[in-house]
Write a protein that holds these residues in place. Structure first.
Motif, short mmCIF file in Angstrom:
data_model
loop_
_atom_site.label_atom_id
_atom_site.label_comp_id
_atom_site.label_asym_id
_atom_site.label_seq_id
_atom_site.Cartn_x
_atom_site.Cartn_y
_atom_site.Cartn_z
N GLY A 37 0.80 -1.24 0.00
CA GLY A 37 0.00 0.00 0.00
C GLY A 37 0.83 1.27 0.00
O GLY A 37 1.92 1.33 -0.57
N GLY A 38 0.28 2.29 0.69
CA GLY A 38 0.83 3.64 0.62
C GLY A 38 2.30 3.75 0.99
O GLY A 38 3.02 4.55 0.40
N VAL A 39 2.73 2.95 1.94
CA VAL A 39 4.13 3.09 2.38
C VAL A 39 5.10 2.67 1.28
O VAL A 39 6.17 3.26 1.12
N VAL A 40 4.70 1.70 0.46
CA VAL A 40 5.58 1.27 -0.66
C VAL A 40 5.63 2.39 -1.70
O VAL A 40 6.69 2.76 -2.21
N ARG A 41 4.45 2.95 -1.98
CA ARG A 41 4.38 4.09 -2.91
C ARG A 41 5.28 5.22 -2.44
O ARG A 41 6.11 5.73 -3.20
N ASP A 42 5.15 5.58 -1.14
CA ASP A 42 5.91 6.72 -0.63
C ASP A 42 7.40 6.42 -0.49
O ASP A 42 8.23 7.32 -0.62
N LEU A 43 7.71 5.17 -0.23
CA LEU A 43 9.12 4.76 -0.18
C LEU A 43 9.77 5.00 -1.55
O LEU A 43 10.87 5.55 -1.66
N ARG A 124 -7.21 -3.88 -4.56
CA ARG A 124 -6.87 -2.50 -4.16
C ARG A 124 -7.30 -1.45 -5.18
O ARG A 124 -7.72 -1.79 -6.28
N ASP A 125 -7.19 -0.19 -4.76
CA ASP A 125 -7.78 0.87 -5.59
C ASP A 125 -6.97 1.23 -6.84
O ASP A 125 -7.50 1.20 -7.95
N PHE A 126 -5.70 1.53 -6.69
CA PHE A 126 -4.91 2.03 -7.83
C PHE A 126 -3.58 1.30 -7.90
O PHE A 126 -3.08 0.81 -6.88
N THR A 171 -16.25 5.08 -3.63
CA THR A 171 -15.41 6.00 -2.81
C THR A 171 -14.07 6.20 -3.51
O THR A 171 -13.36 7.16 -3.25
N ARG A 172 -13.73 5.26 -4.39
CA ARG A 172 -12.46 5.39 -5.12
C ARG A 172 -12.43 6.63 -6.01
O ARG A 172 -11.36 7.09 -6.37
N ILE A 173 -13.61 7.16 -6.35
CA ILE A 173 -13.65 8.42 -7.12
C ILE A 173 -13.01 9.53 -6.29
O ILE A 173 -12.16 10.28 -6.77
N LEU A 174 -13.41 9.60 -5.02
CA LEU A 174 -12.84 10.64 -4.15
C LEU A 174 -11.38 10.34 -3.85
O LEU A 174 -10.55 11.25 -3.78
N ARG A 175 -11.08 9.07 -3.68
CA ARG A 175 -9.68 8.69 -3.40
C ARG A 175 -8.77 9.03 -4.58
O ARG A 175 -7.67 9.54 -4.40
N ALA A 176 -9.25 8.75 -5.79
CA ALA A 176 -8.43 9.00 -6.99
C ALA A 176 -8.04 10.47 -7.04
O ALA A 176 -6.87 10.82 -7.27
N ILE A 177 -9.02 11.34 -6.79
CA ILE A 177 -8.75 12.78 -6.89
C ILE A 177 -7.87 13.24 -5.72
O ILE A 177 -7.01 14.11 -5.87
N ARG A 178 -8.07 12.62 -4.56
CA ARG A 178 -7.22 12.98 -3.42
C ARG A 178 -5.75 12.69 -3.73
O ARG A 178 -4.88 13.53 -3.52
N TYR A 179 -5.46 11.52 -4.27
CA TYR A 179 -4.07 11.18 -4.60
C TYR A 179 -3.57 12.01 -5.77
O TYR A 179 -2.43 12.47 -5.77
N GLN A 181 -4.32 14.99 -6.60
CA GLN A 181 -3.97 16.34 -6.18
C GLN A 181 -2.82 16.36 -5.19
O GLN A 181 -1.97 17.23 -5.23
N ARG A 182 -2.80 15.37 -4.28
CA ARG A 182 -1.71 15.34 -3.30
C ARG A 182 -0.36 15.15 -3.98
O ARG A 182 0.62 15.81 -3.69
N LEU A 183 -0.34 14.20 -4.92
CA LEU A 183 0.94 13.82 -5.53
C LEU A 183 1.24 14.63 -6.78
O LEU A 183 2.31 14.49 -7.35
P1 ATP Z 1 -2.53 7.47 2.67
O1 ATP Z 1 -1.17 8.03 2.46
O2 ATP Z 1 -3.62 8.33 2.18
O3 ATP Z 1 -2.79 6.91 4.04
P2 ATP Z 1 -2.66 4.77 1.90
O4 ATP Z 1 -2.31 4.18 0.58
O5 ATP Z 1 -1.92 4.33 3.09
O6 ATP Z 1 -2.54 6.30 1.65
P3 ATP Z 1 -5.08 4.01 3.25
O7 ATP Z 1 -6.41 4.70 3.15
O8 ATP Z 1 -4.34 4.05 4.51
O9 ATP Z 1 -4.21 4.61 2.09
O10 ATP Z 1 -5.32 2.52 2.77
C1 ATP Z 1 -4.26 1.57 2.75
C2 ATP Z 1 -4.33 0.76 1.47
O11 ATP Z 1 -5.55 0.06 1.40
C3 ATP Z 1 -4.26 1.58 0.20
O12 ATP Z 1 -2.94 1.79 -0.21
C4 ATP Z 1 -5.02 0.74 -0.78
O13 ATP Z 1 -4.17 -0.23 -1.34
C5 ATP Z 1 -6.03 0.03 0.07
N1 ATP Z 1 -7.35 0.67 0.03
C6 ATP Z 1 -7.83 1.60 0.85
N2 ATP Z 1 -9.08 1.96 0.50
C7 ATP Z 1 -9.40 1.24 -0.57
C8 ATP Z 1 -10.57 1.13 -1.41
N3 ATP Z 1 -11.65 1.88 -1.21
N4 ATP Z 1 -10.53 0.24 -2.43
C9 ATP Z 1 -9.44 -0.51 -2.62
N5 ATP Z 1 -8.32 -0.46 -1.90
C10 ATP Z 1 -8.29 0.40 -0.89
#
Ligand code: ATP
Ligand code: MG
Length: 419
Positions: A37-43, A124-126, A171-179, A181-183
């Motif tokens: 998840g996010g930590v791998v992306r940010d790493l 997962r979402d993206f 909810t992934r619609i809102l998540r997509a735009i959040r990432y 814009q953030r990134l």
């Molecule tokens: P952030 O930096 O915003 O915390 P994150 O990637 O850690 O980013 P989280 O909301 O903490 O995001 O969720 C952790 C992981 O769970 C995400 O990286 C994603 O892979 C998965 N995830 C979270 N919400 C969803 C969703 N609605 N659909 C699919 N996967 C999701």
């Protein structure tokens, strides 16, 4: 690709120690464990993120219990979901048992991705959130990227894993735009089309989940970026927030951040968002997002006060008059109007109330007045209010001044009773 070296560089010493211990203990328990998840992306991006998500092939709860015990970390367990949260100083570890079944099918799976982890990543979402790094001893640091997240990171794209992604979970619609814009990324072309197509799917999401996603947006450094973009895409309108994307939101959100403690910001952003709405529009939103009673009051008061603001546009108003005009409104509503008001004098009165007037108290209480021979009742109430106004307006300062004024009021009262 192996990221063992990057892991060493990325995490602070105390987190690294724990990561290595998790790796060792998982191995002893015969479990495989991955950073996901996010930590791998940010790493990979080089951004600090110490909220670690781990997927365990085996029993995440057993591993979490063991780690919590050896490191005296705080542990919260959700047995129903097979997840555990370890808090240790300023960072958290979320541990989850990989969901899905293990199939002993030889050769059917792409590359070397273990099937259970693969099942977990595909939900997962993206793509940039669906990468993993092995923490297991025998391939520590190995990078696992079945959905080509790294390519998307390099091209700076938010990319869904399949065409039904937004339909499965809007909810992934809102998540997509959040990432995005953030990134400072872009939506990948097909993802952008799907998002546009699936905006109506927002109707399938519960109020609690929608509100939660908005709150996540509000925790971003500049939430107005995502808010404006969601408005342009028609997503906000779909969740009963028919506001226009323009500079107004950006300016007011920025002012809110400069004037307020982070703790208050979330509620303040909600109050600012509904500022352009009418009462009916606000009620629809409160209902749609299942806003709490406490915040609903502040949002309603925001609009009620907005309608009364013209009473606060005269220069040289007396503090007592300001106080008794504002006393009945929620402080958050007052703060919101102070931020939105274009009139310096009005904004000044609202700030004055919040910073000073609302804390002004008389030295004498009802009890003291009773001792001075005033019977409880409406007369006492009005004496207390006159006292309070006099204090606000600087006409009395000390307790002795207050006593003098009470005696004066009492004698004029006695006189009028005799007459
Ligand atoms: P952030 O930096 O915003 O915390 P994150 O990637 O850690 O980013 P989280 O909301 O903490 O995001 O969720 C952790 C992981 O769970 C995400 O990286 C994603 O892979 C998965 N995830 C979270 N919400 C969803 C969703 N609605 N659909 C699919 N996967 C999701
Ligand atoms: Mg996270």
């Amino acid at each position: 690709m192996n990221l063992a070296w990057q892991i060493e560089q990325y995490f602070p010493e105390h987190i690294l120690e724990l990561v290595k211990d998790i790796s060792k203990q998982a191995d002893e328990m015969g479990q495989r464990v991955y950073l996901v998840g996010g930590v791998v992306r940010d790493l990979l991006l080089g951004y600090a993120n110490f909220d670690l998500d781990l997927v365990v092939e085996g029993d995440a709860l057993a591993l979490a219990r063991q780690i919590a015990e050896t490191h005296q970390a705080k542990l919260i367990i959700h047995p129903r979901f097979g997840t555990a949260k370890l808090s240790y100083g300023d960072f958290t570890f979320d541990m989850a048992t990989a969901r899905g079944e293990t199939y002993a099918c030889s050769g059917a799976l792409p590359t070397v991705v273990p099937s259970v982890l693969n099942d977990d990543l595909i939900r997962r979402d993206f793509s940039v959130n669906a990468m993993a790094v092995s923490l297991s001893l025998n391939n520590y640091g190995d990078f696992i990227d079945p959905h080509k997240g790294k390519d998307d990171l390099e091209r700076r794209l938010i990319h869904v894993l399949h065409n039904e992604s937004f339909r499965d979970d809007a909810t992934r619609i809102l998540r997509a735009i959040r990432y995005e814009q953030r990134l400072n990324f872009k939506l990948e072309a097909r993802t952008a089309q799907l998002l546009g197509r699936d905006i109506p799917m927002l109707d399938t999401i519960s109020g609690d989940r929608l509100r939660h996603e908005l709150e996540l947006i509000f925790r971003e450094k500049c939430p107005e970026l995502a808010i404006n973009r969601l408005s342009e895409l028609g997503a906000l309108q779909r969740i009963k927030l028919p506001i226009k994307a323009n500079g107004w939101i950006a300016e007011k959100f920025d002012k809110a951040r400069r004037l307020n403690k982070p703790r208050q910001l979330l509620s303040l952003y909600f109050c600012l968002l509904i500022y352009p709405l009418d009462e009916k529009g606000n009620e629809q939103l409160l209902y749609r997002l299942k806003i709490s009673k406490r915040l609903s009051r502040a949002m309603r008061d925001t609009l009620l006060l907005k309608a009364k603001l013209f009473l606060l546009d005269e220069p040289h108003m007396k503090p007592g008059d300001i106080y008794y005009l504002l006393d009945e409104y929620d402080p958050l509503a007052i703060q919101t109007n102070a931020i939105t008001s274009e009139l310096t004098v009005t904004s000044h009165y609202l700030q004055l109330f919040l910073a000073k007037l609302r804390n002004v108290k008389t030295s004498l209480s009802g009890e003291d007045l009773k001792e001075m021979g005033i019977a409880p009742g409406p007369a006492m109430g009005s004496i207390l209010q006159i006292l309070h106004r006099a204090k606000l307006d600087g006409e009395v300062n000390t307790e002795a001044d207050e006593r003098k004024l009470v005696l004066l009021l009492k004698s004029s009262d006695d006189h009028s009773a005799i007459e």
